[in-house]
Design an enzyme around this catalytic site. Sequence first.
Site, mmCIF file in Angstrom:
data_model
loop_
_atom_site.group_PDB
_atom_site.id
_atom_site.type_symbol
_atom_site.label_atom_id
_atom_site.label_comp_id
_atom_site.label_asym_id
_atom_site.label_seq_id
_atom_site.Cartn_x
_atom_site.Cartn_y
_atom_site.Cartn_z
ATOM 1 N N ASP A 1 43.055 29.959 32.313
ATOM 2 C CA ASP A 1 42.769 29.108 30.932
ATOM 3 C C ASP A 1 43.418 30.547 29.959
ATOM 4 O OD1 ASP A 1 40.850 29.866 33.223
ATOM 5 O OD2 ASP A 1 39.236 29.585 31.327
ATOM 6 N N GLY B 1 29.493 42.475 42.400
ATOM 7 C CA GLY B 1 29.099 42.256 41.267
ATOM 8 C C GLY B 1 30.367 40.393 41.577
ATOM 9 N N HIS B 2 29.416 39.359 42.541
ATOM 10 C CA HIS B 2 30.903 38.458 42.711
ATOM 11 C C HIS B 2 29.725 37.014 41.819
ATOM 12 C CE1 HIS B 2 32.398 39.845 45.741
ATOM 13 N NE2 HIS B 2 32.861 40.554 44.946
ATOM 14 N N ARG C 1 30.107 47.227 32.030
ATOM 15 C CA ARG C 1 31.540 47.798 31.027
ATOM 16 C C ARG C 1 32.472 46.920 30.772
ATOM 17 N NH1 ARG C 1 33.076 52.603 35.598
ATOM 18 N NH2 ARG C 1 31.807 50.735 36.743
ATOM 19 N N PRO C 2 32.847 47.464 29.314
ATOM 20 C CA PRO C 2 34.094 46.190 29.040
ATOM 21 C C PRO C 2 35.000 46.714 30.164
ATOM 22 C CG PRO C 2 33.374 48.082 27.018
ATOM 23 C CD PRO C 2 32.687 48.433 28.652
ATOM 24 N N ARG C 3 35.485 46.462 30.173
ATOM 25 C CA ARG C 3 36.877 45.736 31.835
ATOM 26 C C ARG C 3 38.155 46.113 30.758
ATOM 27 N NH1 ARG C 3 35.698 40.421 34.565
ATOM 28 N NH2 ARG C 3 33.463 41.491 36.397
ATOM 29 N N GLN D 1 36.227 43.318 45.842
ATOM 30 C CA GLN D 1 36.022 44.650 45.487
ATOM 31 C C GLN D 1 37.681 43.968 45.428
ATOM 32 O OE1 GLN D 1 34.081 46.725 47.532
ATOM 33 N NE2 GLN D 1 33.001 46.756 45.963
ATOM 34 N N LYS E 1 36.833 36.299 43.289
ATOM 35 C CA LYS E 1 36.019 36.046 44.442
ATOM 36 C C LYS E 1 35.239 35.397 44.621
ATOM 37 C CE LYS E 1 36.241 40.578 45.007
ATOM 38 N NZ LYS E 1 36.692 40.757 43.851
ATOM 39 N N ASP F 1 37.226 42.013 40.691
ATOM 40 C CA ASP F 1 36.693 41.233 39.574
ATOM 41 C C ASP F 1 37.917 39.686 39.406
ATOM 42 O OD1 ASP F 1 34.501 42.391 39.253
ATOM 43 O OD2 ASP F 1 35.544 43.600 38.150
HETATM 44 P P1 GDP Z 1 34.869 38.319 41.843
HETATM 45 O O1 GDP Z 1 34.245 40.516 41.791
HETATM 46 O O2 GDP Z 1 36.117 38.644 41.870
HETATM 47 O O3 GDP Z 1 33.445 37.612 42.468
HETATM 48 O O4 GDP Z 1 35.139 38.406 40.648
HETATM 49 P P2 GDP Z 1 33.057 38.268 38.907
HETATM 50 O O5 GDP Z 1 32.822 37.489 39.145
HETATM 51 O O6 GDP Z 1 33.067 40.043 38.843
HETATM 52 O O7 GDP Z 1 34.277 38.025 37.519
HETATM 53 C C1 GDP Z 1 35.015 37.174 37.330
HETATM 54 C C2 GDP Z 1 34.506 36.217 36.498
HETATM 55 O O8 GDP Z 1 35.432 34.652 36.177
HETATM 56 C C3 GDP Z 1 33.573 35.287 36.590
HETATM 57 O O9 GDP Z 1 32.395 35.765 35.201
HETATM 58 C C4 GDP Z 1 33.663 34.002 37.013
HETATM 59 O O10 GDP Z 1 32.916 32.947 36.930
HETATM 60 C C5 GDP Z 1 34.343 33.827 36.265
HETATM 61 N N1 GDP Z 1 35.970 32.998 36.784
HETATM 62 C C6 GDP Z 1 35.958 32.693 37.524
HETATM 63 N N2 GDP Z 1 37.078 31.969 37.890
HETATM 64 C C7 GDP Z 1 37.556 31.359 36.256
HETATM 65 C C8 GDP Z 1 38.808 31.210 36.061
HETATM 66 O O11 GDP Z 1 39.847 30.665 36.043
HETATM 67 N N3 GDP Z 1 38.252 30.859 34.037
HETATM 68 C C9 GDP Z 1 37.152 31.144 34.140
HETATM 69 N N4 GDP Z 1 37.601 31.022 32.548
HETATM 70 N N5 GDP Z 1 36.571 32.208 34.354
HETATM 71 C C10 GDP Z 1 36.344 32.141 35.813
HETATM 72 P P1 IMO Z 2 33.996 43.285 43.634
HETATM 73 O O1 IMO Z 2 33.829 42.817 44.354
HETATM 74 C C1 IMO Z 2 35.678 45.942 39.870
HETATM 75 C C2 IMO Z 2 35.325 50.068 40.664
HETATM 76 C C3 IMO Z 2 34.427 51.229 40.047
HETATM 77 C C4 IMO Z 2 35.073 52.744 39.805
HETATM 78 C C5 IMO Z 2 35.702 52.729 41.272
HETATM 79 C C6 IMO Z 2 34.922 53.020 42.097
HETATM 80 O O2 IMO Z 2 33.031 42.688 42.032
HETATM 81 O O3 IMO Z 2 35.588 43.174 42.569
HETATM 82 P P2 IMO Z 2 32.497 53.167 43.196
HETATM 83 O O4 IMO Z 2 31.474 52.468 42.745
HETATM 84 O O5 IMO Z 2 33.246 52.248 44.251
HETATM 85 O O6 IMO Z 2 32.393 54.243 43.892
HETATM 86 O O7 IMO Z 2 33.498 53.144 42.429
HETATM 87 O O8 IMO Z 2 35.538 51.475 42.170
HETATM 88 N N1 IMO Z 2 34.480 49.297 41.673
HETATM 89 C C7 IMO Z 2 35.252 47.690 41.295
HETATM 90 N N2 IMO Z 2 36.090 47.331 40.322
HETATM 91 N N3 IMO Z 2 35.377 45.189 40.689
HETATM 92 C C8 IMO Z 2 34.334 45.766 42.100
HETATM 93 O O9 IMO Z 2 33.813 44.832 43.374
HETATM 94 C C9 IMO Z 2 33.564 46.744 41.979
HETATM 95 N N4 IMO Z 2 33.728 47.776 42.707
HETATM 96 C C10 IMO Z 2 33.957 49.073 43.095
HETATM 97 O O10 IMO Z 2 34.670 50.869 39.084
HETATM 98 O O11 IMO Z 2 36.242 52.035 39.329
HETATM 99 MG MG MG Z 3 33.471 41.157 40.100
#
Ligand code: GDP
Ligand code: IMO
Ligand code: MG
Length: 429
Positions: free
Chosen positions: A338, A40-41, A308-310, A225, A16, A13
């Site tokens: 930010d 979840g991207h 889930r809350p991170r 991940q 990416k 998260d």
């Molecule tokens: P990923 O799994 O690495 O692709 O990241 P996620 O999408 O799960 O979580 C990142 C969250 O932060 C998403 O809601 C993005 O839209 C948001 N995001 C990405 N870059 C920024 C930033 O620079 N500032 C803020 N406020 N949100 C961002």
């Molecule tokens: P992105 O690509 C954050 C975490 C789960 C758990 C552990 C094992 O969005 O960054 P799994 O279901 O893979 O067997 O769970 O890994 N986890 C992630 N945490 N971002 C993810 O993907 C994750 N994919 C798995 O929360 O702790």
């Molecule tokens: Mg994610």
Amino acid sequence: MSISAVMGMQWGDEGKGKIVDALGEDADIVVRCQGGGNAGHTVVVGGEIFKLHLIPSGILRTQAVAVIGNGVVLDPVKAVEEIAMLEARGIQTAGRLFISDRAHLVLPFHKIWDGLREAARGKDNLGTTRQGIGPTYGDKAARTGLRGHHLADAGNFAKLVQARFAAADEITATYGDGVGTRTTAGDLEEVLQAAEKLRPYIADTTVYLHHAVANDKRILLEGAQGSMLDIDFGTYPFVTSSNTTIGGCLTGTGLPPTSVRRVHGVLKAFTTRVGTGPFPTELDGDLALALRGDGQHHWDEFGTTTGRPRRCGWLDLVVGRYAARINGATDLHITKLDILSSFREINVCVAYDHHGETLESYPAALETLNECRPVYRTLPGWNCELGNVKKLSDLPTEARQYLELIAGECGVKVTTASYGPERHQVIHA
Ligand code: GDP
Ligand code: IMO
Ligand code: MG
């Protein structure tokens, strides 16, 4: 010939999706290499929010082809849902999405097992996403899995799946007779219907990618991940079941290592983790709340896949340094700067102290990690919005110092910093 990879450098998260979308502007092909529906991207384009789990985020760049590589574990039902979501929003997938015939299939019983194993672990559960990831990679290693080419074989697939369902139910029976622990006729029907729809997408993606390399195509590898969830290098056993670091990009595609030119490490300006497991710089109370947000914004720290809350904490540069080395990062992209804009002071962990000794590298044993004390450097905050800044050199001194500390500790240059979720909310070097 140009291959670049985008790798998460923390516990997932990191943002990416946003960085893949930015770099995807210049890509011919964007490839997912490992993981599955646990990812979840998020990509935000003109206020429109896309959340992708299985299909590469690069699908949103209409000039690019999206590939799901052999290292991914693919849930056919989820893949069909995601294709339908994209098509409904005007994003075509026919002819621009290919799924490896070697990718292993996540079947309904894998998800059941995921839940049962978590329940059996009780308070020591891993906090998985329950997407069947561990059990599917387990079947892969045990050599009992079904793959894309099985799904493509219309004449035999139903028989093969039925046989796997029966074998799986025998195993599940050992867990007891609880409701919802068996596969149902409905599960089978759902998989078979999804298979019908997915058949045209199955291809030998390794051959496709090798042709692309020979034809000088620009290939972007989308890591899922983060490095600390890597099955070898992460905080085992609180990890996912694939190599989330650069090696996974190679084994998950069949691309040659010598072709990878740049490795883009994505590092969030603070640390988050969803699920259980060690987190040395974790905060609680008001500071954690300030980092997490209250859930009003889509970028607040709540899981994209599970809601889930991170867990939130200060930036950990022991982690950053370790991830930079393992991935061979050439560029750093710092996200969510930010969120720190209202902090008067910011702590950054620069070392781990273990009984008076500074650890040189990340410890393998969680017992050792649990005895470590983070050593913090305290920096002044910049206390202002960053919206009008276009170049890193124009940032307020305090923000520049923050980025310089990151680059120095990781030994990698900062190429962009991002201050919001939208495509344009990025500051370049
Ligand atoms: P990923 O799994 O690495 O692709 O990241 P996620 O999408 O799960 O979580 C990142 C969250 O932060 C998403 O809601 C993005 O839209 C948001 N995001 C990405 N870059 C920024 C930033 O620079 N500032 C803020 N406020 N949100 C961002
Ligand atoms: P992105 O690509 C954050 C975490 C789960 C758990 C552990 C094992 O969005 O960054 P799994 O279901 O893979 O067997 O769970 O890994 N986890 C992630 N945490 N971002 C993810 O993907 C994750 N994919 C798995 O929360 O702790
Ligand atoms: Mg994610």
